[in-house]
Motif scaffolding. Sequence first.
Motif, PDB file in Angstrom:
ATOM      1  N   UNK A   1      82.506  62.001  44.008  1.00 33.21           N
ATOM      2  CA  UNK A   1      83.095  62.409  42.728  1.00 33.21           C
ATOM      3  C   UNK A   1      82.151  62.091  41.573  1.00 33.21           C
ATOM      4  N   UNK A   2      82.235  62.867  40.513  1.00 33.85           N
ATOM      5  CA  UNK A   2      81.343  62.677  39.366  1.00 33.85           C
ATOM      6  C   UNK A   2      81.552  61.327  38.697  1.00 33.85           C
ATOM      7  N   UNK A   3      82.719  60.719  38.905  1.00 33.31           N
ATOM      8  CA  UNK A   3      83.022  59.456  38.236  1.00 33.31           C
ATOM      9  C   UNK A   3      82.341  58.260  38.898  1.00 33.31           C
ATOM     10  N   UNK A   4      81.606  58.463  39.979  1.00 31.39           N
ATOM     11  CA  UNK A   4      80.925  57.353  40.635  1.00 31.39           C
ATOM     12  C   UNK A   4      81.042  57.448  42.146  1.00 31.39           C
ATOM     13  N   UNK A   5      80.997  56.291  42.797  1.00 29.46           N
ATOM     14  CA  UNK A   5      81.064  56.237  44.255  1.00 29.46           C
ATOM     15  C   UNK A   5      82.400  56.751  44.775  1.00 29.46           C
ATOM     16  N   UNK A   6      82.369  57.210  46.002  1.00 30.02           N
ATOM     17  CA  UNK A   6      83.579  57.639  46.681  1.00 30.02           C
ATOM     18  C   UNK A   6      84.520  56.444  46.835  1.00 30.02           C
ATOM     19  N   UNK A   7      85.836  56.642  46.699  1.00 30.03           N
ATOM     20  CA  UNK A   7      86.766  55.525  46.882  1.00 30.03           C
ATOM     21  C   UNK A   7      86.689  54.939  48.296  1.00 30.03           C
TER      22      UNK A   7
ATOM     23  N   UNK B   1      81.117  44.892  50.393  1.00 29.26           N
ATOM     24  CA  UNK B   1      81.197  43.484  50.809  1.00 29.26           C
ATOM     25  C   UNK B   1      82.007  43.290  52.088  1.00 29.26           C
ATOM     26  N   UNK B   2      82.102  44.331  52.926  1.00 30.27           N
ATOM     27  CA  UNK B   2      82.802  44.235  54.209  1.00 30.27           C
ATOM     28  C   UNK B   2      81.857  44.602  55.340  1.00 30.27           C
ATOM     29  N   UNK B   3      82.281  44.328  56.567  1.00 32.87           N
ATOM     30  CA  UNK B   3      81.474  44.627  57.747  1.00 32.87           C
ATOM     31  C   UNK B   3      82.091  45.793  58.510  1.00 32.87           C
ATOM     32  N   UNK B   4      81.313  46.368  59.416  1.00 33.35           N
ATOM     33  CA  UNK B   4      81.786  47.447  60.281  1.00 33.35           C
ATOM     34  C   UNK B   4      83.014  46.972  61.055  1.00 33.35           C
ATOM     35  N   UNK B   5      84.089  47.722  60.989  1.00 31.52           N
ATOM     36  CA  UNK B   5      85.320  47.390  61.702  1.00 31.52           C
ATOM     37  C   UNK B   5      86.359  46.668  60.872  1.00 31.52           C
ATOM     38  N   UNK B   6      85.985  46.183  59.682  1.00 34.27           N
ATOM     39  CA  UNK B   6      86.949  45.490  58.823  1.00 34.27           C
ATOM     40  C   UNK B   6      88.024  46.454  58.323  1.00 34.27           C
ATOM     41  N   UNK B   7      89.239  45.939  58.140  1.00 34.68           N
ATOM     42  CA  UNK B   7      90.360  46.702  57.599  1.00 34.68           C
ATOM     43  C   UNK B   7      90.081  47.065  56.145  1.00 34.68           C
ATOM     44  N   UNK B   8      90.494  48.266  55.721  1.00 37.79           N
ATOM     45  CA  UNK B   8      90.285  48.694  54.340  1.00 37.79           C
ATOM     46  C   UNK B   8      91.391  49.643  53.904  1.00 37.79           C
ATOM     47  N   UNK B   9      91.536  49.794  52.591  1.00 46.48           N
ATOM     48  CA  UNK B   9      92.511  50.702  51.989  1.00 46.48           C
ATOM     49  C   UNK B   9      91.821  51.405  50.823  1.00 46.48           C
ATOM     50  N   UNK B  10      92.042  52.731  50.707  1.00 44.39           N
ATOM     51  CA  UNK B  10      91.505  53.463  49.561  1.00 44.39           C
ATOM     52  C   UNK B  10      92.610  54.344  49.005  1.00 44.39           C
ATOM     53  N   UNK B  11      92.465  54.685  47.727  1.00 44.20           N
ATOM     54  CA  UNK B  11      93.477  55.504  47.047  1.00 44.20           C
ATOM     55  C   UNK B  11      92.848  56.807  46.594  1.00 44.20           C
TER      56      UNK B  11
ATOM     57  N   UNK C   1      95.609  55.123  51.483  1.00 45.92           N
ATOM     58  CA  UNK C   1      95.314  55.388  52.891  1.00 45.92           C
ATOM     59  C   UNK C   1      94.689  54.144  53.505  1.00 45.92           C
ATOM     60  N   UNK C   2      95.018  53.868  54.762  1.00 45.49           N
ATOM     61  CA  UNK C   2      94.481  52.711  55.473  1.00 45.49           C
ATOM     62  C   UNK C   2      93.442  53.158  56.481  1.00 45.49           C
ATOM     63  N   UNK C   3      92.542  52.258  56.806  1.00 46.76           N
ATOM     64  CA  UNK C   3      91.537  52.558  57.817  1.00 46.76           C
ATOM     65  C   UNK C   3      90.693  51.348  58.126  1.00 46.76           C
TER      66      UNK C   3
END
Length: 79
Positions: free
Chosen positions: A32-38, A45-55, A61-63
């Motif tokens: 998005x033009x507003x900066x990094x993707x959510x 500051x997370x590692x591969x496989x860590x739980x995350x949430x984005x809006x 959404x969880x992943x």
Amino acid sequence: MKKLSLNPNAFDKGEVLTRAQLKKVMGGGSAPESGESPKITACQDKKDGDYCVWTYEGTSYEGHCRSYLASPLACSSLI
């Protein structure tokens, strides 16, 4: 999805990429033009496989943080 029309004559003028160059080619949309993707921001500051949430557009959404090919770590709901 809109059909892409290609001119076959345009390929004659193109450059042939090496295998190493092709590995760096990525498709898809842009951030998005507003900066990094959510999804990317959710994995800072997370590692591969860590739980995350984005809006996105008011919906959460969880992943888990994943990195595919040469892409940065991003929150993905894919297994």
